[in-house]
Design an enzyme around this catalytic site. Structure first.
Site, PDB file in Angstrom:
ATOM      1  N   THR A   1      26.561 -25.623  60.444  1.00 13.74           N
ATOM      2  CA  THR A   1      26.443 -24.549  61.435  1.00 13.74           C
ATOM      3  C   THR A   1      27.708 -23.704  61.404  1.00 13.74           C
ATOM      4  OG1 THR A   1      24.999 -25.918  62.754  1.00 13.74           O
ATOM      5  CG2 THR A   1      26.062 -24.083  63.891  1.00 13.74           C
TER       6      THR A   1
ATOM      7  N   LYS B   1      23.839 -22.480  58.474  1.00 13.43           N
ATOM      8  CA  LYS B   1      22.988 -22.069  59.597  1.00 13.43           C
ATOM      9  C   LYS B   1      23.771 -21.155  60.526  1.00 13.43           C
ATOM     10  CE  LYS B   1      20.607 -24.120  63.612  1.00 13.43           C
ATOM     11  NZ  LYS B   1      21.528 -23.929  64.745  1.00 13.43           N
TER      12      LYS B   1
ATOM     13  N   HIS C   1      21.609 -19.255  67.094  1.00 10.78           N
ATOM     14  CA  HIS C   1      21.831 -20.450  67.909  1.00 10.78           C
ATOM     15  C   HIS C   1      20.991 -20.386  69.195  1.00 10.78           C
ATOM     16  CE1 HIS C   1      25.011 -23.733  67.626  1.00 10.78           C
ATOM     17  NE2 HIS C   1      24.393 -24.077  68.736  1.00 10.78           N
TER      18      HIS C   1
ATOM     19  N   SER D   1      20.856 -33.254  64.858  1.00  7.61           N
ATOM     20  CA  SER D   1      22.124 -32.677  65.278  1.00  7.61           C
ATOM     21  C   SER D   1      23.251 -33.695  65.130  1.00  7.61           C
ATOM     22  CB  SER D   1      22.044 -32.232  66.742  1.00  7.61           C
ATOM     23  OG  SER D   1      23.327 -31.869  67.216  1.00  7.61           O
TER      24      SER D   1
ATOM     25  N   TYR E   1      28.897 -29.843  62.125  1.00 11.09           N
ATOM     26  CA  TYR E   1      29.982 -28.932  62.475  1.00 11.09           C
ATOM     27  C   TYR E   1      31.185 -29.447  61.688  1.00 11.09           C
ATOM     28  CZ  TYR E   1      27.353 -27.235  66.591  1.00 11.09           C
ATOM     29  OH  TYR E   1      26.427 -26.667  67.427  1.00 11.09           O
TER      30      TYR E   1
HETATM   31  C1  FNR Z   1      20.902 -25.962  70.118  1.00 12.51           C
HETATM   32  N1  FNR Z   1      21.230 -25.528  68.836  1.00 12.51           N
HETATM   33  C2  FNR Z   1      22.084 -26.290  68.067  1.00 12.51           C
HETATM   34  N2  FNR Z   1      22.376 -25.915  66.795  1.00 12.51           N
HETATM   35  C3  FNR Z   1      23.178 -26.656  66.014  1.00 12.51           C
HETATM   36  O1  FNR Z   1      23.415 -26.287  64.871  1.00 12.51           O
HETATM   37  N3  FNR Z   1      23.712 -27.828  66.495  1.00 12.51           N
HETATM   38  C4  FNR Z   1      23.452 -28.282  67.750  1.00 12.51           C
HETATM   39  O2  FNR Z   1      23.929 -29.342  68.154  1.00 12.51           O
HETATM   40  C5  FNR Z   1      22.643 -27.480  68.590  1.00 12.51           C
HETATM   41  N4  FNR Z   1      22.379 -27.860  69.879  1.00 12.51           N
HETATM   42  C6  FNR Z   1      21.496 -27.130  70.641  1.00 12.51           C
HETATM   43  C7  FNR Z   1      21.191 -27.564  71.911  1.00 12.51           C
HETATM   44  C8  FNR Z   1      20.258 -26.880  72.671  1.00 12.51           C
HETATM   45  C9  FNR Z   1      19.900 -27.382  74.030  1.00 12.51           C
HETATM   46  C10 FNR Z   1      19.630 -25.716  72.145  1.00 12.51           C
HETATM   47  C11 FNR Z   1      18.593 -24.965  72.923  1.00 12.51           C
HETATM   48  C12 FNR Z   1      19.968 -25.270  70.894  1.00 12.51           C
HETATM   49  C13 FNR Z   1      20.579 -24.329  68.255  1.00 12.51           C
HETATM   50  C14 FNR Z   1      19.252 -24.690  67.585  1.00 12.51           C
HETATM   51  O3  FNR Z   1      19.471 -25.379  66.393  1.00 12.51           O
HETATM   52  C15 FNR Z   1      18.424 -23.447  67.249  1.00 12.51           C
HETATM   53  O4  FNR Z   1      19.209 -22.533  66.541  1.00 12.51           O
HETATM   54  C16 FNR Z   1      17.834 -22.771  68.468  1.00 12.51           C
HETATM   55  O5  FNR Z   1      17.488 -23.701  69.457  1.00 12.51           O
HETATM   56  C17 FNR Z   1      16.603 -21.980  68.077  1.00 12.51           C
HETATM   57  O6  FNR Z   1      16.095 -21.280  69.146  1.00 12.51           O
HETATM   58  P1  FNR Z   1      14.852 -21.771  70.050  1.00 12.51           P
HETATM   59  O7  FNR Z   1      13.790 -22.341  69.150  1.00 12.51           O
HETATM   60  O8  FNR Z   1      15.407 -22.792  71.003  1.00 12.51           O
HETATM   61  O9  FNR Z   1      14.443 -20.514  70.712  1.00 12.51           O
END
Ligand code: FNR
Length: 356
Positions: free
Chosen positions: A158, A230, A254, A104, A132
């Site tokens: 993203t 994404k 997300h 990330s 981002y």
């Molecule tokens: C995320 N996700 C996310 N996506 C992204 O593109 N940049 C980010 O910094 C973050 N940060 C983030 C923090 C936390 C705590 C969560 C739970 C999720 C989304 C992540 O990449 C992904 O799309 C989801 O977490 C997928 O779902 P599951 O596996 O958590 O159910």
């Protein structure tokens, strides 16, 4: 611990309740968050018989990066909130598992340090970098260069966050800032001495509703690495992604943290896979907790899946070892389900093997 649910329970014991809510929560009524998992339970598997193999091979190749299995580490922010070793632990575990970690941009560890940790474990770790795109394109370009120099092999932009999702748990807990000592290390101003950096010089991540396909073209012009997007849910956007030369897409909501009431990702996958028609890889994340979930996603057209929260639960419960266990558990669970479905390789799974 034998299941992701058990890891989540253990993680919850270790975490500050405010931080647990940050990791676990979703947007508003959390309907999409719940549906991401529930949707898998609505789908039934139809196994094939008498055509499997004792020599299964789970490995795949995605845009020039090889992975020992079609289960990747989705990008999640702030790993040092989950464990003191933070992203270093996650990177070592992912490298040991031989899978791709999408780091990330909002990591609490600098990408150079994450890459060095992964390289301690594997000579050529599969690290991708999530971006981002910042309205300050010069600054965005500086981050891109930094990640390239650290050795990442792809960028994942993203696109589901024109504004930040409304996370009511965080509002209730008044959780809006990292605790003292933790910062988004990749956003320190460039040229600044990293070790002596002052937190006030770390930028905030800016979400911008003004991003469009021209920005993706801009990024493609700035890097030779594959650029994925994404957060695609609409089949027309998947078509446009192919049209605009994007290297791959991640079907994602997300993890239910952005727009609530959007469909579960697995429910839109078939139409997106058909829109893309094999032109570029299609990845999916959201709600993957079992090997059977992975089988269903691959059968319905995903080339690989990502896991977000399961990795965080492993990290919070046991640092590097916890993440290693989570990844091995998912690998074993997937391998077993693949065998039962008569598959030898991830690509053997087909849509007719899933029934609603
Ligand atoms: C995320 N996700 C996310 N996506 C992204 O593109 N940049 C980010 O910094 C973050 N940060 C983030 C923090 C936390 C705590 C969560 C739970 C999720 C989304 C992540 O990449 C992904 O799309 C989801 O977490 C997928 O779902 P599951 O596996 O958590 O159910």
């Amino acid at each position: 611990m034998r299941t992701i649910a058990e890891f989540e329970a253990a993680a919850r014991q270790h975490l500050d309740p405010v931080h647990y809510d940050y990791f676990a929560g979703g947007a508003q009524d959390e309907l999409t968050l719940a549906d991401n998992e529930a949707a898998y339970n609505r789908l039934k598997l139809l196994p094939r018989v008498l055509r499997g193999s004792d020599k299964r091979d789970l490995s795949i190749e995605l845009l020039g990066t090889s992975s020992s299995m079609p289960i990747l580490v989705a990008p999640t922010a702030f790993h040092r909130l989950a464990h003191a070793d933070g992203e270093l632990a996650t990177a070592r575990a992912a490298a040991r598992a031989g899978t791709i970690m999408i780091v990330s941009m909002a990591a609490t560890t600098a990408i150079e340090d994450v890459a060095a940790a992964a390289r301690e474990v594997a000579p050529d770790p599969g690290l991708w970098f999530q971006l981002y795109l910042q309205p300050d394109l010069e600054f965005t370009e500086a981050i891109v260069r930094r990640a390239e120099n650290a050795g990442v092999k792809a960028f994942v932009v993203t696109v589901d966050s024109p504004v930040l999702g409304r996370r009511e748990r965080d509002d209730r807990n008044d959780f809006h800032d990292l605790p003292p000592g933790l910062v988004v290390e990749n956003l320190r101003n460039l040229g600044e001495n990293r070790s002596g950096g002052n937190a006030s010089h770390v930028r905030e991540i800016v979400m911008s509703a003004g991003l469009n396909w021209d920005h993706i073209a801009w990024l493609r012009g700035k890097t030779k690495l594959p650029v994925l997007i994404k957060g695609v849910l609409h089949a027309e956007d998947a078509r446009l992604a192919v049209h605009h030369g994007v290297a791959g897409i991640v079907v994602s909501n997300h993890g239910g943290r952005q727009l609530d009431t959007v469909p579960a990702t697995i429910d839109v996958l078939p139409e997106i896979a058909s829109a893309v028609g094999g032109a570029i890889p299609v990845l999916l994340d959201g709600g993957i907790r079992r090997g059977t979930d992975v089988v269903k996603a691959l059968a319905l057209g995903a080339d690989a899946v990502g896991v977000g929260r399961p990795v965080v639960w492993g990290l919070a419960a046991g640092g590097r070892e916890g993440v290693t266990r989570v990844l091995e558990l998912l690998r074993d669970d997937f391998d077993q389900a693949l065998a039962m479905c008569g598959g030898r390789h991830p690509a053997d799974l087909t849509p007719d093997q899933v029934r609603r």
